[in-house]
Design an enzyme around this catalytic site. Structure first.
Site, short mmCIF file in Angstrom:
data_model
loop_
_atom_site.label_atom_id
_atom_site.label_comp_id
_atom_site.label_asym_id
_atom_site.label_seq_id
_atom_site.Cartn_x
_atom_site.Cartn_y
_atom_site.Cartn_z
N ASP A 169 0.86 -1.18 0.00
CA ASP A 169 0.00 0.00 0.00
C ASP A 169 0.91 1.25 0.00
O ASP A 169 1.98 1.21 -0.58
CB ASP A 169 -0.97 -0.07 1.19
CG ASP A 169 -2.26 0.72 0.94
OD1 ASP A 169 -2.20 1.75 0.25
OD2 ASP A 169 -3.32 0.34 1.46
N ASP A 170 0.48 2.33 0.65
CA ASP A 170 1.27 3.56 0.58
C ASP A 170 2.61 3.40 1.32
O ASP A 170 2.67 2.74 2.35
CB ASP A 170 0.48 4.72 1.20
CG ASP A 170 -0.85 4.94 0.50
OD1 ASP A 170 -0.94 4.68 -0.73
OD2 ASP A 170 -1.81 5.37 1.17
#
Ligand SMILES: *[C@@H]1O[C@H](CO)[C@@H](O)[C@H](O)[C@H]1NC(C)=O
Ligand SMILES: *[C@@H]1O[C@H](CO)[C@@H](O)[C@H](O)[C@H]1NC(C)=O
Ligand SMILES: *[C@@H]1O[C@H](CO)[C@@H](O)[C@H](O)[C@H]1NC(C)=O
Ligand SMILES: *[C@@H]1O[C@H](CO)[C@@H](O)[C@H](O)[C@H]1NC(C)=O
Ligand SMILES: *[C@@H]1O[C@H](CO)[C@@H](O)[C@H](O)[C@H]1NC(C)=O
Ligand SMILES: *[C@@H]1O[C@H](CO)[C@@H](O)[C@H](O)[C@H]1NC(C)=O
Ligand SMILES: *[C@@H]1O[C@H](CO)[C@@H](O)[C@H](O)[C@H]1NC(C)=O
Ligand SMILES: *[C@@H]1O[C@H](CO)[C@@H](O)[C@H](O)[C@H]1NC(C)=O
Length: 341
Positions: free
Chosen positions: A251-252
């Site tokens: 993810d981020d």
């Protein structure tokens, strides 16, 4: 091997954004916070009966060692040395004035039994677990109300063995919100450096309601496709400096947050003065995200010398309905997004 094409059309240089006054951001290093480099007392986890065979559960050994070291907290603090070996453990609590020191080839392994990650109350700025109502599993390495705490060493590893949690998330058999790998709550003078973090069940490093946090020279790796496995999530925290990190996650890479919905609004603690220097990483999500949980506001974010490979977006600002209170003074320079083809 994929081939890197440094052609102009796949080489995007983004020099972005300023919302209020533009000031030149020139400092390129975290200012060293007031951190104890040397601890007068040191013990090895082996002195507390730990066995580094990757099979023996060492939760009690970590808890006992840290309980013992608490008596040195007002004497300059202490160091818990983790030598080479595979040290399986459930969640344990850090204390103030502690250095957790992981030697080369030391691996702290998260237990794959969810009962070794006890359930704790939701954070007040979220009001409930992030994934399910009610409580949430406590992070593997946890700390609350601490000052002067260091996780460092000679590039030792903390491995959450998160795949069991990712499967339970995917097949919807979680009972409670997944745990982070490292979470520090309401703590100050925090340094995380010279270490590697692998396979977090959920977000990897989560400082929440913290001040004066430095993350330096760390490697964070979680496989592509693993759900919600952010790298570093400064949340309702201030004076956070992140530099010289390599992060590759599902993810981020870095996501700046400040609580959720009406809980975040009423808790009202913003994230402010967050600096990021020399971040390199790969993700199919965003390099640096702000939000989506940012009900307490986000301001004074400075990022420079960021190299992101393969991302959907190098920078992403996400809001969810009713969550945005304010966001101001965001500066990002020398940001390079590269695509492998
Ligand atoms: C945060 O920690 C400090 C110091 O331990 C304590 O005095 C304070 O009450 C804590 N705040 C919250 C919101 O827990
Ligand atoms: C942190 O401090 C707050 C406020 O003093 C207290 O209510 C809470 O129990 C403390 N938490 C821990 C884990 O010590
Ligand atoms: C980064 O960490 C590695 C391994 O721990 C170490 O050899 C190197 O000197 C560190 N670099 C900096 C800038 O601290
Ligand atoms: C630290 O170890 C990780 C995993 O073994 C490795 O990928 C990384 O390059 C090492 N970092 C440094 C600075 O030596
Ligand atoms: C869901 O995944 C967990 C972890 O892999 C597994 O133990 C469990 O049997 C799975 N449950 C279902 C219903 O597929
Ligand atoms: C990281 O390790 C290097 C090499 O041992 C050392 O010079 C540096 O001070 C360490 N940095 C931090 C912040 O722990
Ligand atoms: C954070 O660091 C600054 C600068 O060193 C210091 O003035 C401040 O008291 C620290 N804040 C906390 C909460 O420790
Ligand atoms: C911002 O945070 C840095 C640490 O990253 C600190 O040195 C600096 O004093 C802080 N600035 C303000 C205005 O508090």
């Amino acid at each position: 091997m994929k081939k890197f094409l440094s052609l102009p059309d796949v080489f995007l240089v983004l020099a972005l954004i300023c919302c209020s006054s533009w000031t030149v951001w020139s400092s390129s290093s975290c200012k060293q916070i007031n951190i104890k480099e040397v601890r007068p007392h040191s013990v090895s986890i082996t002195e507390f009966g730990a066995v580094g065979d990757g099979i023996t559960l060492n939760t009690k050994a970590f808890q006992n060692a840290i309980f013992y070291l608490n008596s040195y907290a007002d004497k300059g603090g202490a160091k818990l040395f983790v030598p080479a070996g595979r040290w399986l453990t459930g969640s344990f609590d850090l204390i103030s004035h502690l250095t957790l020191w992981l030697d080369k080839d030391a691996v702290i392994l998260g237990s794959t039994n969810s009962e070794d990650w006890p359930v704790v109350d939701p954070l007040p700025s979220y009001g409930r677990g992030r994934e399910l109502p009610g409580g949430r599993h406590r992070s593997l390495i946890y700390g609350c109300n601490l000052t002067d705490v260091i996780i460092t060493g000679n590039n030792g590893t903390i491995d959450g063995q998160g795949s069991i949690w990712w499967s339970k998330f995917r097949n919807k058999t979680l009972d409670h919100t997944r745990p982070h790998l490292v979470e520090l709550i309401n703590s100050t003078e925090v340094l995380i450096s010279n270490a590697t973090f692998l396979n977090s069940p959920f977000w990897t490093i989560h400082p929440v309601y913290c001040s004066n946090v430095t993350v330096q020279n760390v490697t964070i790796i979680v496989p592509f496709g693993s759900p919600n496995t952010d790298g570093i999530d400064p949340d309702s925290s201030d004076n956070v400096c992140i530099e010289d990190c390599y992060i590759s996650t599902g993810d981020d890479l870095i996501s700046i947050k400040s609580g959720w919905d009406e809980y975040g609004i009423s808790f009202g603690r913003p994230s402010t003065n967050i600096s990021i220097h020399r971040l390199t990483g790969r993700t199919t999500s965003a390099g640096i995200a702000i939000g989506s949980e940012m009900s307490g506001g986000v301001s004074e974010v400075y990022a420079e010398d960021i190299y992101i490979f393969d991302s959907k977006s190098a920078i992403r600002i996400k809001t969810s309905p009713g969550s945005l209170v304010y966001m101001e003074s965001i500066q990002m320079t020398h940001m390079t997004e590269m695509l492998y083809l």
